[in-house]
Design an enzyme around this catalytic site. Sequence first.
Site, short mmCIF file in Angstrom:
data_model
loop_
_atom_site.label_atom_id
_atom_site.label_comp_id
_atom_site.label_asym_id
_atom_site.label_seq_id
_atom_site.Cartn_x
_atom_site.Cartn_y
_atom_site.Cartn_z
N GLY A 12 4.90 5.40 7.38
CA GLY A 12 3.50 5.65 7.73
C GLY A 12 2.54 4.81 6.92
CG ASP A 13 -0.31 6.18 5.23
OD1 ASP A 13 -0.93 6.63 6.21
OD2 ASP A 13 0.09 6.87 4.28
CE LYS A 16 0.99 4.75 12.09
NZ LYS A 16 1.22 4.65 10.64
CG ASN A 38 0.87 14.56 10.95
OD1 ASN A 38 0.22 14.25 11.93
ND2 ASN A 38 2.19 14.64 10.97
N GLY A 40 -3.70 9.62 9.51
CA GLY A 40 -5.03 9.14 9.11
C GLY A 40 -5.03 7.66 9.39
CG HIS A 41 -4.01 6.17 12.65
ND1 HIS A 41 -3.48 6.18 13.91
CD2 HIS A 41 -3.02 6.61 11.83
CE1 HIS A 41 -2.22 6.60 13.86
NE2 HIS A 41 -1.93 6.88 12.61
CB THR A 42 -8.16 3.27 7.67
OG1 THR A 42 -7.53 4.37 7.02
CG2 THR A 42 -9.50 2.96 7.02
NE ARG A 144 12.70 28.14 24.44
CZ ARG A 144 13.97 28.43 24.60
NH1 ARG A 144 14.52 28.34 25.79
NH2 ARG A 144 14.70 28.81 23.57
CD GLN A 226 2.91 11.26 11.85
OE1 GLN A 226 3.32 11.46 12.96
NE2 GLN A 226 1.67 11.57 11.50
N GLY A 304 -5.66 12.23 0.57
CA GLY A 304 -6.17 11.60 -0.65
C GLY A 304 -5.11 11.48 -1.74
CG ASP A 335 -5.10 -8.44 1.67
OD1 ASP A 335 -4.41 -8.05 2.63
OD2 ASP A 335 -5.92 -7.71 1.08
CB SER A 417 -3.24 -7.49 8.71
OG SER A 417 -4.42 -6.90 8.21
P1 GDP Z 1 -2.21 3.85 9.35
O1 GDP Z 1 -1.99 5.29 9.08
O2 GDP Z 1 -0.94 3.13 9.68
O3 GDP Z 1 -3.28 3.59 10.37
O4 GDP Z 1 -2.72 3.21 7.96
P2 GDP Z 1 -3.85 3.86 6.99
O5 GDP Z 1 -5.17 3.64 7.61
O6 GDP Z 1 -3.48 5.22 6.59
O7 GDP Z 1 -3.64 2.96 5.71
C1 GDP Z 1 -3.80 1.57 5.72
C2 GDP Z 1 -4.88 1.21 4.72
O8 GDP Z 1 -4.86 -0.19 4.48
C3 GDP Z 1 -6.30 1.49 5.21
O9 GDP Z 1 -7.11 1.78 4.12
C4 GDP Z 1 -6.71 0.18 5.86
O10 GDP Z 1 -8.12 0.00 5.89
C5 GDP Z 1 -6.07 -0.80 4.93
N1 GDP Z 1 -5.63 -2.08 5.51
C6 GDP Z 1 -5.10 -2.32 6.74
N2 GDP Z 1 -4.72 -3.60 6.85
C7 GDP Z 1 -5.02 -4.19 5.67
C8 GDP Z 1 -4.83 -5.51 5.14
O11 GDP Z 1 -4.30 -6.40 5.78
N3 GDP Z 1 -5.25 -5.72 3.87
C9 GDP Z 1 -5.82 -4.75 3.10
N4 GDP Z 1 -6.18 -5.07 1.87
N5 GDP Z 1 -6.01 -3.50 3.56
C10 GDP Z 1 -5.61 -3.23 4.82
P1 IMO Z 2 -0.07 8.00 9.56
O1 IMO Z 2 -0.13 8.14 11.06
C1 IMO Z 2 2.08 8.81 5.86
C2 IMO Z 2 4.33 12.57 5.65
C3 IMO Z 2 3.83 13.61 4.66
C4 IMO Z 2 5.16 14.27 4.31
C5 IMO Z 2 5.91 14.26 5.64
C6 IMO Z 2 5.82 15.56 6.42
O2 IMO Z 2 -1.39 7.96 8.91
O3 IMO Z 2 0.82 6.86 9.18
P2 IMO Z 2 3.87 16.72 7.81
O4 IMO Z 2 2.51 17.18 7.41
O5 IMO Z 2 3.87 15.72 8.93
O6 IMO Z 2 4.81 17.86 8.07
O7 IMO Z 2 4.47 15.98 6.50
O8 IMO Z 2 5.34 13.21 6.39
N1 IMO Z 2 3.30 12.09 6.62
C7 IMO Z 2 2.71 10.89 6.55
N2 IMO Z 2 2.80 9.91 5.61
N3 IMO Z 2 1.33 8.62 6.96
C8 IMO Z 2 1.25 9.57 7.92
O9 IMO Z 2 0.60 9.37 9.08
C9 IMO Z 2 1.92 10.79 7.71
N4 IMO Z 2 2.04 11.93 8.41
C10 IMO Z 2 2.89 12.71 7.74
O10 IMO Z 2 3.21 13.02 3.55
O11 IMO Z 2 5.87 13.45 3.41
MG MG Z 3 -2.39 6.71 7.62
#
Ligand code: GDP
Ligand code: IMO
Ligand code: MG
Length: 434
Positions: A12-13, A16, A38, A40-42, A144, A226, A304, A335, A417
Amino acid sequence: MANVIVMGTQWGDEGKGKVVDLYAENADVIVRFQGGNNAGHTLVVKGVQTILHLVPSGILHDQKLCIIGNGVVVDPRVLISEIDELKERGLFPPQTQLRVSEKAHLIMPYHKRLDLAREGKRGGGKIGTTGRGIGPAYEDKAARTGIRMGELIGDGDAFRDKLRRNLEEKNFLLTKYFGETPVDPEAVYEEYRGYGERLREYVADASVLLHRELRRGRRILFEGAQGCHLDIDHGTYPFVTSSNTVSANAFSGTGVGPQAASVVVGICKAYTTRVGGGPFATELDDEIGRRLQEVGKEFGATTGRRRRCGWLDMVLVRHSVRVGGVTGLALTKLDVLTGIDKIRICTGYRTAAGERIDLAVPADLPTLAGCEPVYEEMEGWTEDISQARRLEELPKNVRKYLERIETLADVPLVLVSVGAARNETIILKNPFSS
Ligand code: GDP
Ligand code: IMO
Ligand code: MG
């Protein structure tokens, strides 16, 4: 013209949200197919950051159809506040439509309570869930006994009866097993009827909508949440989430057939992060790990929490390419590696028995815990790469790193990116024109 699925290839993170926002320019429909808040897409557009938890990451574009599919579990309170916030900030374009599947299951207050109570009881072995009630909501779906979006806006008496029946069991668990206070069915009923009134205008048969769009030749972008290694089947079980996060679920999670998309873009961070518990072979508990965390601002977009950081693990990525049918990789946060003298890539694992593994993460956790990563070291770079918009503008050592990743993943890179903003991107291929 192909339709595209975006999925995470790590834990995850991976970025995306950024990639989906960028690709949404070329799509007509953007649809979430699993997970819930769960996620968090930034998105960073013109210096303004938006974090989305339920609303698809195409919402900032005008004239799009954004759909929350049946595979998503929806906390209606969170959805309403996300819609309100987007509208207040002027970020919900007038010609863009949002729809939620009538079949999407609801996250109820008792799901959150049970999620937290279970985690509390697990002590040191806890999963480290986001505490959003995701697991208990999917459990009820499988049992169910879940309540769906359609019932929230339907007959009040049926909703109240189901809620009361569910709470008999949940309150027994909460009070007798976890020693907690019960949840009051009437209070939940009143609260949720209000949510139903607010969300009525968005509820639809999402499968029929998608089918209509497909027949018109509209381009669909499926947005995963995720990542592959948090997948309930293919991830590091039990340290996973409760849904299938891989591309295959784009179909059952929205109600279309597998012909609806043929391109799968796997999002891959240039290093690895993980939030919560569970194995992490390339984790770094040293200066470089702390540097990745700080420079990459690796704090969870939902909770957080500090994200654990480590080197890029190509065993994870190859596993995801295989399971997800990934056709191209989008490499993000390149970067963040700038200024690191020697960069390592994990190309395989060595098991305690001395065996080399490079295609699949062992399913057995003790075996995985006994694995040592096998690294290859590459020269780093010091140049600022955030202004690069073409591969040719990247320093030689950066391009070597990219080439090595492409070779090890055995799929082409389609995007690189170099910053969080929408435009800080090197686009190598438009996935819709595949
Ligand atoms: P997601 O859950 O897959 O959508 O990713 P998140 O948004 O949770 O986490 C990605 C973080 O990296 C966010 O704070 C984005 O703004 C940041 N981000 C995405 N691409 C880049 C990149 O190429 N460089 C940097 N420095 N930050 C990025
Ligand atoms: P995005 O879409 C990163 C992790 C939680 C925990 C496990 C199970 O932003 O990439 P849950 O609440 O789903 O039962 O937690 O999965 N987790 C993530 N880690 N990015 C996410 O979503 C996540 N969604 C759940 O931290 O380890
Ligand atoms: Mg995320």
